[in-house]
Each structure stands twice: as structure tokens, then as C-alpha cells.
Design a protein around this motif. Structure first.
Motif, mmCIF file in Angstrom:
data_model
loop_
_atom_site.group_PDB
_atom_site.id
_atom_site.type_symbol
_atom_site.label_atom_id
_atom_site.label_comp_id
_atom_site.label_asym_id
_atom_site.label_seq_id
_atom_site.Cartn_x
_atom_site.Cartn_y
_atom_site.Cartn_z
ATOM 1 N N PHE A 259 0.877 -1.166 0.000
ATOM 2 C CA PHE A 259 0.000 0.000 0.000
ATOM 3 C C PHE A 259 0.915 1.217 0.000
ATOM 4 C CE2 PHE A 259 0.859 -0.788 4.431
ATOM 5 C CZ PHE A 259 0.985 0.475 5.003
ATOM 6 N N PRO A 260 0.421 2.400 -0.336
ATOM 7 C CA PRO A 260 1.291 3.575 -0.330
ATOM 8 C C PRO A 260 1.914 3.759 1.052
ATOM 9 C CG PRO A 260 -0.764 4.080 -1.428
ATOM 10 C CD PRO A 260 -0.933 2.718 -0.812
ATOM 11 N N GLY A 261 3.216 3.677 1.119
ATOM 12 C CA GLY A 261 3.915 3.834 2.391
ATOM 13 C C GLY A 261 4.465 2.554 2.970
ATOM 14 N N GLY A 262 4.125 1.392 2.390
ATOM 15 C CA GLY A 262 4.673 0.164 2.939
ATOM 16 C C GLY A 262 3.934 -1.089 2.528
ATOM 17 N N ALA B 215 -3.933 -5.965 12.012
ATOM 18 C CA ALA B 215 -3.012 -5.875 10.888
ATOM 19 C C ALA B 215 -1.618 -5.614 11.422
ATOM 20 C CB ALA B 215 -3.421 -4.764 9.921
ATOM 21 N N VAL B 216 -0.620 -5.947 10.630
ATOM 22 C CA VAL B 216 0.778 -5.643 10.945
ATOM 23 C C VAL B 216 1.364 -4.997 9.698
ATOM 24 C CG1 VAL B 216 3.027 -6.546 11.630
ATOM 25 C CG2 VAL B 216 0.940 -7.674 12.444
ATOM 26 N N TRP B 217 2.081 -3.890 9.886
ATOM 27 C CA TRP B 217 2.649 -3.181 8.747
ATOM 28 C C TRP B 217 4.146 -2.943 8.948
ATOM 29 C CZ3 TRP B 217 4.855 1.653 7.581
ATOM 30 C CH2 TRP B 217 5.053 2.502 8.672
ATOM 31 N N SER B 218 4.822 -2.626 7.852
ATOM 32 C CA SER B 218 6.223 -2.237 7.852
ATOM 33 C C SER B 218 6.453 -1.344 6.642
ATOM 34 C CB SER B 218 7.126 -3.468 7.775
ATOM 35 O OG SER B 218 8.471 -3.100 8.004
ATOM 36 N N GLU B 219 7.559 -0.617 6.663
ATOM 37 C CA GLU B 219 7.868 0.267 5.534
ATOM 38 C C GLU B 219 8.092 -0.528 4.254
ATOM 39 O OE1 GLU B 219 9.472 0.397 8.457
ATOM 40 O OE2 GLU B 219 9.167 2.402 9.231
#
Length: 120
Positions: free
Chosen positions: A95-98, A112-116
Motif C-alpha cells: 500500500f502507499p507507504g509500505g 493488521a501488521v505493517w512495515s515500511e
């Protein structure tokens, strides 16, 4: 830091408190302070909050907000979640940003879990 008008605490419904504590300690190294047999406060999680016994659970499909955690090692965190009994409900996507993925904890709550980046 001025705490006035800031998000300060989150309470999450769970059907199995011991299993929930084990899952989040194993995957995310959260710590807990119990207040009786039906409530446990989590600390060391970025924001403090609590798990309380309930037959309810939350998902995006039923209109709940999405609680998003951060990981520097996205793929490793995804593997740790499945190893601890969680279910990946949406595999890693950009997604935009990671990048991020969604999972259900052992109670059926969606996070959810996100990263760069995937390689972070």
C-alpha cells in the motif's frame, strides 16, 4: 508529553483470556497485569490496554476499527503469528507507504501488521 485529548487506552474483547495472553506474549512479547480472572491489562505494546472476557469479537467486516501493529520484520512476524495459533486473513500486500497483512487472533479478532517494506 501532553496527554490531554489523546488516545490513551484500548479494551479488547476475548473469549479465552489465558490463550490470548499466551499468543500476544509469544508473538509480540507483550507483558500483562491481571485484574481478577476476567481482565488483563497489556503493557509494552505501544499503547496500554486490556483484554476482557466476552463472547464478542471484532473484524472489519462487522464495522470495527482496525488495530495496526508495526514490525521491522514483516514476514517473520507473519510466520510467528501462524506458529502461535493465529490465522492470516489477508496475506502481505503493498500500500502507499509500505506493506502489511491482516490476521485473526485465536479469538477471531482482526488485526493488521505493517512495515515500511517487506525487507524491513
Amino acid at each position: 508529553m501532553n496527554l490531554h485529548n489523546t488516545l490513551n487506552y484500548i479494551e479488547i474483547p476475548v473469549s479465552d483470556l489465558p490463550l490470548t495472553k499466551q499468543f500476544f506474549q509469544q508473538v509480540f512479547t507483550w507483558e500483562f497485569v491481571d485484574y481478577g480472572s476476567e481482565y488483563s491489562c497489556f503493557v509494552n505494546a505501544g499503547i496500554n490496554g486490556g483484554f476482557y472476557l466476552s463472547k464478542q469479537h471484532f473484524t472489519l467486516a462487522n464495522g470495527s476499527p482496525l488495530l495496526v501493529l508495526y514490525s521491522q520484520k514483516l514476514a517473520s512476524t507473519q510466520q510467528a503469528i501462524t506458529a502461535a495459533g493465529g490465522t492470516i486473513s489477508q496475506p502481505i500486500f503493498s500500500f502507499p507507504g509500505g506493506c502489511r497483512f491482516h490476521f485473526l487472533d485465536p479469538n477471531g479478532n482482526e488485526f493488521a501488521v505493517w512495515s515500511e517494506s517487506l525487507s524491513s
